[in-house]
Design an enzyme around this catalytic site. Structure first.
Site, mmCIF file in Angstrom:
data_model
loop_
_atom_site.group_PDB
_atom_site.id
_atom_site.type_symbol
_atom_site.label_atom_id
_atom_site.label_comp_id
_atom_site.label_asym_id
_atom_site.label_seq_id
_atom_site.Cartn_x
_atom_site.Cartn_y
_atom_site.Cartn_z
ATOM 1 N N THR A 188 18.959 -48.003 -44.721
ATOM 2 C CA THR A 188 20.020 -47.531 -45.625
ATOM 3 C C THR A 188 21.195 -47.622 -45.279
ATOM 4 O OG1 THR A 188 18.064 -45.545 -44.546
ATOM 5 C CG2 THR A 188 20.422 -44.266 -44.766
ATOM 6 N N SER A 189 22.074 -46.981 -46.272
ATOM 7 C CA SER A 189 23.392 -47.128 -46.298
ATOM 8 C C SER A 189 24.121 -48.573 -46.401
ATOM 9 C CB SER A 189 24.167 -46.617 -45.198
ATOM 10 O OG SER A 189 25.507 -46.945 -45.065
ATOM 11 N N MET A 190 24.254 -49.595 -45.354
ATOM 12 C CA MET A 190 25.202 -51.275 -45.390
ATOM 13 C C MET A 190 22.889 -51.163 -45.689
ATOM 14 S SD MET A 190 26.788 -52.927 -43.079
ATOM 15 C CE MET A 190 27.189 -54.925 -42.352
ATOM 16 N N GLY A 247 21.142 -50.920 -46.991
ATOM 17 C CA GLY A 247 20.561 -51.470 -48.318
ATOM 18 C C GLY A 247 21.207 -52.308 -48.814
#
Length: 406
Positions: A231-233, A235
């Protein structure tokens, strides 16, 4: 999505939206979030902490009272919300790593989550995953008590989120669809940064590798159907791991990130090579002053740099930006990913706009780009505020990829 609160402070609004989003899986209640946000002074980190802490304390007390009165479901629900509110309370304090409020709120968040975890059926089990000369904290979710192997999702958060938050960020959604789930905090994430002092590393395959080693020892895990979700970073970190560890059978980048160096160099004059040279230079007072001015002018930049220094172990804003240059999937890394990959993208991502599409373009494996829009209420970073829609589409893709049917 038009801000409902903090119209002139995009960072405070996004973090409020993040909390609204966690309502979908029990991490908040609408009224509690509204009355807390109404008390907060925009841009004031102390006000943010104090009001979320007060709400968290009150809700945690509700949980303890319910548990003492023999009402475990009510207690579980209260502890889940309190855990998320405590997480939010310490969110903006990392500019001063010695601030005692950080550990107080973080430890309360973990304690409340573990109180809630014990009240699920099956219970959510805290785990310690061997990693180098220490361990990584995480949680094992079982879909039932059968003990048999199931398709599994290993998942982790990003630049600023915790393993506990992943309950609302995909774990609960996966379990209700019959998956085994293993969440964890890697280096730089709250469970290792706050008490072990570990900071992020770009070669995330060396983090995921030991986690997969551990997962494959568990009887509830199907070793041939393990998906990795970041999730987020995460990714970027999850694709990095998948490029080098082909035990991963499916990959979900929520949202996709290709090159953090693009963000680090965006405001530095000159071409990319010159910007990198200046960020890595031993001395550049002009650039240092420009970065300090940027932090003063933009609350999102101020938070990102202060938190980034904390979690990457950087002594100065420029050192943080220089460290970001190492976080990328360039030079053929993305092209090494072999498993089916889902790349998510929010149309109005305030942090990584355009990055999911870059990642998608460089993939040579079976790939899907899943775009979320304003019309769906899902255009924010990581689809904050649209969790039910997002996880339905994500796990439907994974069901189809793994051939899972209810």
């Amino acid at each position: 999505m038009k801000p409902l609160f903090f119209p002139d402070d995009s960072q405070f609004w996004f973090e409020t939206l993040r909390t609204f989003g966690h309502i979908a899986y029990g991490g908040a209640d609408f009224g509690e979030t509204v009355v807390t946000a109404e008390r907060i002074i925009a841009g004031d980190y102390d006000s943010w902490h104090d009001e979320w802490l007060a709400t968290a304390d009150r809700v945690a007390a509700e949980g303890r009272s319910a548990l003492a009165g023999g009402h475990p479901v009510s207690a579980r629900d209260a502890f889940l919300r309190a855990s998320n509110y405590y997480r939010s309370a310490e969110f903006f304090l990392h500019g001063d790593p010695t601030d005692p409020r950080i550990h107080h709120a973080y430890d309360a968040s973990v304690a409340c989550f573990r109180e809630a975890a014990a009240l699920f059926a099956p219970a959510v089990e805290p785990v310690r995953i061997p990693y180098r000369d220490t361990t990584l904290p995480g949680y094992l979710y079982r879909a039932d008590d059968s003990g048999g192997p199931r398709p599994t999702v290993v998942m982790f958060n990003g630049f600023d989120g915790s393993a506990e938050e992943m309950h609302f960020g995909g774990a609960a959604a996966a379990v209700e669809r019959g998956y085994t789930v293993l969440t964890f905090d890697g280096p730089g994430q709250p469970g290792t940064r706050h008490h072990q002092g570990l900071t992020f590393r770009p070669d995330w395959e060396h983090v995921v590798g030991p986690v997969l080693d551990h997962a494959r020892t568990l009887p509830e895990v199907d070793p041939f159907r393990i998906a990795l979700l970041g999730t987020s970073m995460g990714g970027l970190l999850a694709p990095r791991a998948a490029a080098f560890d082909h035990r991963i059978a499916a990959l979900i980048a929520l949202d996709g990130v290709y090159d953090l160096g693009t963000i680090a160099t965006a405001s530095v004059p000159g071409d990319r090579a010159e910007a990198e040279r200046r960020l890595r230079a031993e001395h550049d007072p002009e650039l240092d002053a420009a970065m300090e001015a940027g932090m003063a002018a933009d609350p999102m930049v101020r938070w990102a740099v202060q938190h980034g220094m904390y979690v990457l172990g950087a002594a100065t804003p420029r050192a943080f930006a220089a460290a970001y240059l190492d976080y990328h999937l360039r030079d053929g890394v993305a092209e090494r990913i072999a498993c089916p990959t889902l790349v998510c993208s929010g149309a109005d991502d305030g942090f990584f706009r355009g990055q999911p599409e870059l990642l998608y373009e460089h993939l040579t494996c079976p790939r899907t780009l899943l775009e979320f829009t304003a019309e769906q209420g899902a255009d924010a970073h990581c689809q904050a505020g649209a969790q039910r829609l997002a996880y339905a589409r994500i796990f439907d893709w994974l069901d189809d990829t793994f051939g899972v049917r209810a």
